[in-house]
Design a protein around this motif. Structure first.
Motif, PDB file in Angstrom:
ATOM      1  N   TYR A  24       2.932  14.908   2.507  1.00  0.00           N
ATOM      2  CA  TYR A  24       2.755  14.212   3.501  1.00  0.00           C
ATOM      3  C   TYR A  24       4.308  13.358   3.608  1.00  0.00           C
ATOM      4  O   TYR A  24       4.266  12.240   4.181  1.00  0.00           O
ATOM      5  N   PHE A  25       5.302  14.130   3.138  1.00  0.00           N
ATOM      6  CA  PHE A  25       6.629  13.239   3.127  1.00  0.00           C
ATOM      7  C   PHE A  25       6.995  12.816   4.333  1.00  0.00           C
ATOM      8  O   PHE A  25       7.475  11.564   4.386  1.00  0.00           O
ATOM      9  N   ASP A  26       6.862  13.383   5.578  1.00  0.00           N
ATOM     10  CA  ASP A  26       7.156  12.997   6.750  1.00  0.00           C
ATOM     11  C   ASP A  26       6.544  11.772   7.283  1.00  0.00           C
ATOM     12  O   ASP A  26       6.948  10.954   7.884  1.00  0.00           O
ATOM     13  N   PHE A  27       5.273  11.875   6.835  1.00  0.00           N
ATOM     14  CA  PHE A  27       4.392  10.677   7.161  1.00  0.00           C
ATOM     15  C   PHE A  27       4.736   9.459   6.727  1.00  0.00           C
ATOM     16  O   PHE A  27       4.808   8.323   7.343  1.00  0.00           O
ATOM     17  N   TRP A  28       5.057   9.452   5.409  1.00  0.00           N
ATOM     18  CA  TRP A  28       5.383   8.101   4.593  1.00  0.00           C
ATOM     19  C   TRP A  28       6.830   7.675   5.136  1.00  0.00           C
ATOM     20  O   TRP A  28       6.878   6.439   5.445  1.00  0.00           O
ATOM     21  N   TYR A  29       7.511   8.692   5.590  1.00  0.00           N
ATOM     22  CA  TYR A  29       9.088   8.094   6.302  1.00  0.00           C
ATOM     23  C   TYR A  29       8.528   7.411   7.701  1.00  0.00           C
ATOM     24  O   TYR A  29       9.274   6.663   7.999  1.00  0.00           O
ATOM     25  N   LEU A  30       7.671   8.151   8.218  1.00  0.00           N
ATOM     26  CA  LEU A  30       7.246   7.563   9.655  1.00  0.00           C
ATOM     27  C   LEU A  30       6.653   6.254   9.554  1.00  0.00           C
ATOM     28  O   LEU A  30       7.172   5.249  10.326  1.00  0.00           O
ATOM     29  N   ILE A  31       5.753   5.699   8.439  1.00  0.00           N
ATOM     30  CA  ILE A  31       5.263   4.481   8.583  1.00  0.00           C
ATOM     31  C   ILE A  31       6.111   3.396   7.952  1.00  0.00           C
ATOM     32  O   ILE A  31       5.797   2.361   7.711  1.00  0.00           O
ATOM     33  N   MET A  32       7.048   3.913   7.145  1.00  0.00           N
ATOM     34  CA  MET A  32       7.754   3.025   6.393  1.00  0.00           C
ATOM     35  C   MET A  32       9.304   2.564   7.425  1.00  0.00           C
ATOM     36  O   MET A  32       9.901   1.481   7.331  1.00  0.00           O
ATOM     37  N   MET A  33       9.362   3.208   8.325  1.00  0.00           N
ATOM     38  CA  MET A  33      10.701   3.166   9.408  1.00  0.00           C
ATOM     39  C   MET A  33      10.440   1.529   9.968  1.00  0.00           C
ATOM     40  O   MET A  33       9.335   1.406  10.182  1.00  0.00           O
ATOM     41  N   ASN A  34      11.305   0.904  10.115  1.00  0.00           N
ATOM     42  CA  ASN A  34      11.498  -0.549  10.475  1.00  0.00           C
ATOM     43  C   ASN A  34      10.717  -1.469   9.910  1.00  0.00           C
ATOM     44  O   ASN A  34      10.386  -2.355  10.070  1.00  0.00           O
ATOM     45  N   ARG A  35      10.092  -1.060   8.456  1.00  0.00           N
ATOM     46  CA  ARG A  35       9.293  -2.101   7.840  1.00  0.00           C
ATOM     47  C   ARG A  35      10.096  -2.476   6.422  1.00  0.00           C
ATOM     48  O   ARG A  35       9.659  -3.314   5.884  1.00  0.00           O
ATOM     49  N   THR A  36      11.123  -1.655   6.007  1.00  0.00           N
ATOM     50  CA  THR A  36      11.924  -2.050   4.752  1.00  0.00           C
ATOM     51  C   THR A  36      13.188  -1.415   5.052  1.00  0.00           C
ATOM     52  O   THR A  36      13.521  -1.016   6.137  1.00  0.00           O
ATOM     53  N   SER A  37      14.075  -1.932   3.930  1.00  0.00           N
ATOM     54  CA  SER A  37      15.447  -1.569   4.200  1.00  0.00           C
ATOM     55  C   SER A  37      15.524   0.071   4.176  1.00  0.00           C
ATOM     56  O   SER A  37      14.966   0.863   3.340  1.00  0.00           O
ATOM     57  N   ASP A  38      16.620   0.373   4.923  1.00  0.00           N
ATOM     58  CA  ASP A  38      17.263   1.926   4.856  1.00  0.00           C
ATOM     59  C   ASP A  38      17.167   2.355   3.412  1.00  0.00           C
ATOM     60  O   ASP A  38      16.932   3.726   3.318  1.00  0.00           O
ATOM     61  N   ALA A  39      17.826   1.624   2.738  1.00  0.00           N
ATOM     62  CA  ALA A  39      18.140   1.839   1.202  1.00  0.00           C
ATOM     63  C   ALA A  39      16.783   2.364   0.373  1.00  0.00           C
ATOM     64  O   ALA A  39      16.800   3.357  -0.176  1.00  0.00           O
ATOM     65  N   GLU A  40      15.782   1.428   0.682  1.00  0.00           N
ATOM     66  CA  GLU A  40      14.514   1.826  -0.011  1.00  0.00           C
ATOM     67  C   GLU A  40      13.884   2.993   0.555  1.00  0.00           C
ATOM     68  O   GLU A  40      13.337   3.659  -0.003  1.00  0.00           O
ATOM     69  N   ILE A  41      13.873   3.158   1.724  1.00  0.00           N
ATOM     70  CA  ILE A  41      13.312   4.352   2.317  1.00  0.00           C
ATOM     71  C   ILE A  41      14.142   5.709   2.081  1.00  0.00           C
ATOM     72  O   ILE A  41      13.325   6.636   1.580  1.00  0.00           O
ATOM     73  N   ARG A  42      15.125   5.663   1.781  1.00  0.00           N
ATOM     74  CA  ARG A  42      15.928   6.736   1.531  1.00  0.00           C
ATOM     75  C   ARG A  42      15.827   7.184   0.175  1.00  0.00           C
ATOM     76  O   ARG A  42      15.613   8.102  -0.421  1.00  0.00           O
ATOM     77  N   GLN A  43      15.703   6.002  -0.829  1.00  0.00           N
ATOM     78  CA  GLN A  43      15.430   6.265  -2.123  1.00  0.00           C
ATOM     79  C   GLN A  43      14.128   6.920  -2.374  1.00  0.00           C
ATOM     80  O   GLN A  43      13.900   7.941  -3.237  1.00  0.00           O
ATOM     81  N   ASP A  85       0.911  -1.110   0.067  1.00  0.00           N
ATOM     82  CA  ASP A  85       0.047  -0.059  -0.181  1.00  0.00           C
ATOM     83  C   ASP A  85       0.885   1.276   0.031  1.00  0.00           C
ATOM     84  O   ASP A  85       0.607   2.196  -0.731  1.00  0.00           O
ATOM     85  N   ILE A  86       1.733   1.319   0.941  1.00  0.00           N
ATOM     86  CA  ILE A  86       2.895   2.455   1.072  1.00  0.00           C
ATOM     87  C   ILE A  86       3.758   2.760  -0.347  1.00  0.00           C
ATOM     88  O   ILE A  86       3.610   3.683  -0.758  1.00  0.00           O
ATOM     89  N   ARG A  87       3.954   1.616  -0.704  1.00  0.00           N
ATOM     90  CA  ARG A  87       4.918   1.728  -2.036  1.00  0.00           C
ATOM     91  C   ARG A  87       3.730   2.227  -3.257  1.00  0.00           C
ATOM     92  O   ARG A  87       4.275   3.292  -4.347  1.00  0.00           O
ATOM     93  N   ARG A  88       2.568   1.931  -3.235  1.00  0.00           N
ATOM     94  CA  ARG A  88       1.650   2.470  -4.232  1.00  0.00           C
ATOM     95  C   ARG A  88       1.503   3.926  -4.083  1.00  0.00           C
ATOM     96  O   ARG A  88       1.160   4.586  -4.651  1.00  0.00           O
ATOM     97  N   ARG A  89       1.335   4.444  -2.700  1.00  0.00           N
ATOM     98  CA  ARG A  89       1.033   5.661  -2.389  1.00  0.00           C
ATOM     99  C   ARG A  89       2.025   6.659  -2.946  1.00  0.00           C
ATOM    100  O   ARG A  89       1.862   7.673  -3.242  1.00  0.00           O
ATOM    101  N   PHE A  90       3.222   5.953  -2.987  1.00  0.00           N
ATOM    102  CA  PHE A  90       4.386   7.011  -3.593  1.00  0.00           C
ATOM    103  C   PHE A  90       4.268   7.113  -5.149  1.00  0.00           C
ATOM    104  O   PHE A  90       5.163   8.128  -5.333  1.00  0.00           O
ATOM    105  N   LYS A  91       3.581   6.576  -5.653  1.00  0.00           N
ATOM    106  CA  LYS A  91       3.381   6.836  -6.992  1.00  0.00           C
ATOM    107  C   LYS A  91       2.152   8.081  -7.288  1.00  0.00           C
ATOM    108  O   LYS A  91       2.161   8.506  -8.533  1.00  0.00           O
ATOM    109  N   ASN A  92       1.622   8.662  -6.279  1.00  0.00           N
ATOM    110  CA  ASN A  92       0.869   9.663  -6.115  1.00  0.00           C
ATOM    111  C   ASN A  92       1.789  11.200  -5.884  1.00  0.00           C
ATOM    112  O   ASN A  92       2.041  11.234  -4.526  1.00  0.00           O
ATOM    113  N   PRO A  93       2.042  11.874  -6.969  1.00  0.00           N
ATOM    114  CA  PRO A  93       2.819  12.911  -6.532  1.00  0.00           C
ATOM    115  C   PRO A  93       2.601  13.783  -5.569  1.00  0.00           C
ATOM    116  O   PRO A  93       3.348  14.293  -4.833  1.00  0.00           O
ATOM    117  N   LEU A  94       1.266  14.124  -5.262  1.00  0.00           N
ATOM    118  CA  LEU A  94       0.807  15.171  -4.420  1.00  0.00           C
ATOM    119  C   LEU A  94       0.897  14.540  -3.061  1.00  0.00           C
ATOM    120  O   LEU A  94       1.409  15.178  -1.953  1.00  0.00           O
TER     121      LEU A  94
END
Length: 394
Positions: free
Chosen positions: A255-274, A241-250
């Motif tokens: 809400y860039f900080d929100f997506w970072y928050l809910i991705m933390m500890n759920r995938t690799s640091d490399a994917e989060i940073r990318q 779901d989260i990965r799909r939301r990243f395809k929505n530019p708006l």
């Protein structure tokens, strides 16, 4: 875990067989917090065995009768032979804690008003209640109550503006400007938040916004019971779901900080940073709310343009004097890259971290909010001023 839990669950406390160590500052904090929470039975054994070892200052605090009038406080302190200088400081603490108590009482009163089915029906009633809401002087509570008033008044532009503000509130607000509520009051707050979100859902077809709000409230909730908010509003996010939301530019940029928050500890640091690198632009940083800037403790982009916007915003937050904004800056300077950038403009940040933190935590303590956690932070920085413990009892 609260501070009393830290103390009483520690091996040092559990293995205490004599009365030695009762002058330890952390132990005193734990004792006073336990008393304040009405759990005197936890201390019964130690009182019976060690009362003769307790200092007079600690006894004066322990037996403080939670008086509601400054003259009664003054009399209690005089009767216990507290020096004039210390009395004046304690009375000042009492006044500030009373200010916070009044804010809490107003919040509880408003929760009770909003609970009534026939409340907020007339424009006049909404205006009267709004004036009380505006007097809270606390961004989160003011925005939350106003959010419901806006929906009830069918003022949809205002409701959407408040929704965006609430969705971008700092995850640190409760750490710095938290108010001590009872368990019953916490549940009432949680239920009111669910009510507010249901009101929003009834008016707006905004599944994404609703889920973002529900998740945000769950994350910053006071207790584990706040997880009910997420489940009630079906706000669970799978990684796909989260990965799909990243395809929505708006959504990803606003809400860039929100997506970072809910991705933390759920995938690799490399994917989060990318993904995060794609989400933030100079434009999104210019428009970002101060409550979103916490994320740059964990990620500070390499390019000059974005660094410049982040630095400018953090410096404004530091000068603004708002405690939550300043705490965000305190957190971000744990990154030497951020601190070095800030130091180029503000010489405050050339000082040692512990000096900056100690001054800041003292300011928070003097505000009367988040007392337990802030006392513990000061303790870790080596501040063992026992007069500060009065903040726990007043």
């Amino acid at each position: 875990m609260g501070l009393s839990g830290i103390v009483f669950d520690s091996p040092e406390f559990k293995s205490l067989e004599t009365c030695n160590g009762l002058d330890d500052y952390l132990f005193k904090m734990g004792v006073l917090i336990t008393l304040r929470r009405g759990k005197r039975e936890l201390l019964k054994e130690y009182f019976a065995k060690c009362s003769h070892k307790l200092s007079e200052d600690l006894k004066t605090m322990m037996f403080f009768p939670f008086l509601g009038d400054i003259s009664e406080v003054s009399k209690y302190l005089k009767d216990n032979r507290v020096s004039l200088k210390k009395r004046l400081r304690i009375q000042s603490i009492f006044r500030q804690k009373n200010y916070v108590r009044n804010k809490k009482n107003l919040i509880i009163d408003l929760l009770n008003i909003f609970k009534k089915e026939d409340s907020l029906k007339s424009p006049i009633e909404r205006q009267v209640i709004l004036e009380r809401v505006q007097s809270i002087g606390h961004d989160f509570w003011r925005n939350l109550f106003s959010f419901v008033i806006a929906i009830k008044a069918k003022n949809l532009p205002w409701a959407l503006e408040l929704k965006r503000d609430l969705a971008k509130i700092s995850p640190y607000w409760n750490l710095v400007k938290g108010i001590s509520f009872t368990n019953e009051e916490e549940l009432a707050i949680r239920d009111f938040i669910i009510y507010a979100l249901n009101q929003y859902e009834d008016v707006f077809e905004d599944t994404e916004g609703l889920k973002i709000l529900a998740e945000r409230f769950t994350q910053i909730g006071h207790t584990n019971e706040f997880k009910l908010i997420r489940s009630q509003l079906d706000a669970d996010w799978s990684l796909s779901d989260i990965r799909r939301r990243f395809k929505n530019p708006l959504l990803k940029s606003e809400y860039f900080d929100f997506w970072y928050l809910i991705m933390m500890n759920r995938t690799s640091d490399a994917e989060i940073r990318q993904n995060f690198r794609r989400a933030i632009s100079k434009r999104s940083l210019v428009k970002a709310k101060y409550g979103q800037m916490w994320v740059f403790e964990y990620f500070f982009p390499a390019d000059e343009a974005r660094r410049s916007e982040i630095t400018k915003k953090l410096l404004k937050m530091w000068k603004k004097k708002d405690l939550v904004d300043r705490y965000t800056v305190i957190r971000t300077i744990s990154s030497s890259k951020v601190k070095n950038e800030l130091a180029l403009t503000d010489h405050t940040f050339t000082r040692a971290d512990f000096q900056i933190k100690r001054e800041f935590y003292t300011d928070v303590l003097n505000s009367g909010y988040s007392t337990e956690g802030i006392l513990y932070e000061l303790y870790k920085l080596g501040d063992n001023d026992e007069d500060n413990l009065w903040w726990l009892m007043l």
